[in-house]
Design an enzyme around this catalytic site. Structure first.
Site: not given
Ligand code: NAP
Length: 267
Positions: A157, A194
């Protein structure tokens, strides 16, 4: 002139069905953008995402994998055909993934790097020709604080997000003269599906509490707080901002507390 900050703009948002991507789609639609969303997961069927985005005129949503070049190109083409242009791209699709380097399964490593890095590159490649032609655009990669500093067990990651930060800077250099701005947001720990999934794992509740404490504001972030930063980067308000990796992290990367502030009465 309308007061809405993205009136007349078209935004493509990946990861638009959940968490940060959904919050960006919703916030952009509130500010007048027409939004096209991509996600592996189906679009939320109800709630305020649907109200703000699906009901927005001409908004689109397609289920697809951001690692699938043909699907991503097809959706970008369909968005341009239906909505006229793509002015803003938010790359928010992403997956967690880690384990110590000697332990992580190679297929897990490959998938994390693919979704987070290839899945950032491909939508960028799909929108860039149109942005080059119109000589404007704003591309926003959702990286992470874990792309600018280490985190135990992070391996794949952190490597993927660190690569996204440098990709951001290189793209800013390559496309700046054509009016295309490229920035990354580095969120701290944000309360999304997530994060809830990760902290729901056995034995992690104490760890979650210590991580929460490491944010100087003493709490996790909200997806809407990342969407507000994305809105700034998408809009003309950030017209002189490119190539930055912007921490939106409640002070997580500001430094450390060891108790001295408490001795000074600053609890
Ligand atoms: P999330 O709620 O899991 O949303 C991410 C979405 O991306 C989910 O709907 C997921 O679908 C989808 N996804 C995963 N793999 C994919 C693919 N190959 N093609 C298309 N869609 C895909 O996560 P989030 O926390 O909002 O995260 C969004 C971004 O912020 C990510 O890049 C994450 O690394 C980053 N981020 C998050 C945090 C945090 O603390 N939440 C912190 C720093 C950075 P599925 O559910 O079907 O997998």
């Amino acid at each position: 002139m309308s007061g809405r900050r993205l009136e007349g703009r078209v935004a493509l948002v990946t990861g638009a069905a959940s968490g940060i991507g959904a919050a960006c789609a919703r916030r952009f639609a509130e500010e007048g953008a027409r939004v096209a969303g991509i996600d592996l997961a189906p679009a939320p069927g109800d709630g305020d995402w649907a109200a703000a985005v699906k009901a927005a005129p001409d908004s689109l949503f397609e289920q697809a994998d951001v690692c699938d070049e043909a699907a991503v190109n097809r959706i970008a083409d369909a968005t341009r055909d239906a909505l006229g242009s793509i002015d803003v791209l938010v790359n928010a699709a992403g997956v967690p993934g880690g384990g110590a380097a000697h332990q992580i399964a190679l297929e897990d490593w490959d998938r994390t790097i693919a979704v987070n890095l290839r899945g950032t590159l491909l939508p960028s490649r799909a929108v860039l020709p149109g942005m080059l032609e119109q000589r404007s655009g704003s591309i926003i990669h959702i990286a992470s604080v874990e792309g600018i500093e280490g985190f135990e067990g992070g391996s794949a990651y952190n490597a993927s997000k660190g690569a996204v930060v440098l990709l951001t800077r290189n793209m800013a250099i390559d496309y700046g003269r054509r009016g295309i701005r490229v920035n990354a947001i580095c969120p701290g720990f944000i309360d999304t599906p997530m994060l809830r999934g990760l902290f729901g794992m056995e034995g992690l509740s104490d760890v979650a509490e210590r991580i929460r404490e490491a944010h100087q504001l003493g709490r996790f972030g909200r997806a809407e707080e990342i969407a507000n930063a994305a809105l700034f980067l998408a809009s003309d308000e950030s017209s002189f901002v490119t190539g930055v990796a912007l921490p939106v992290d409640g002070g997580y990367t500001a430094g450390h507390r060891f108790g001295v502030a408490s001795m000074m009465g600053l609890d």
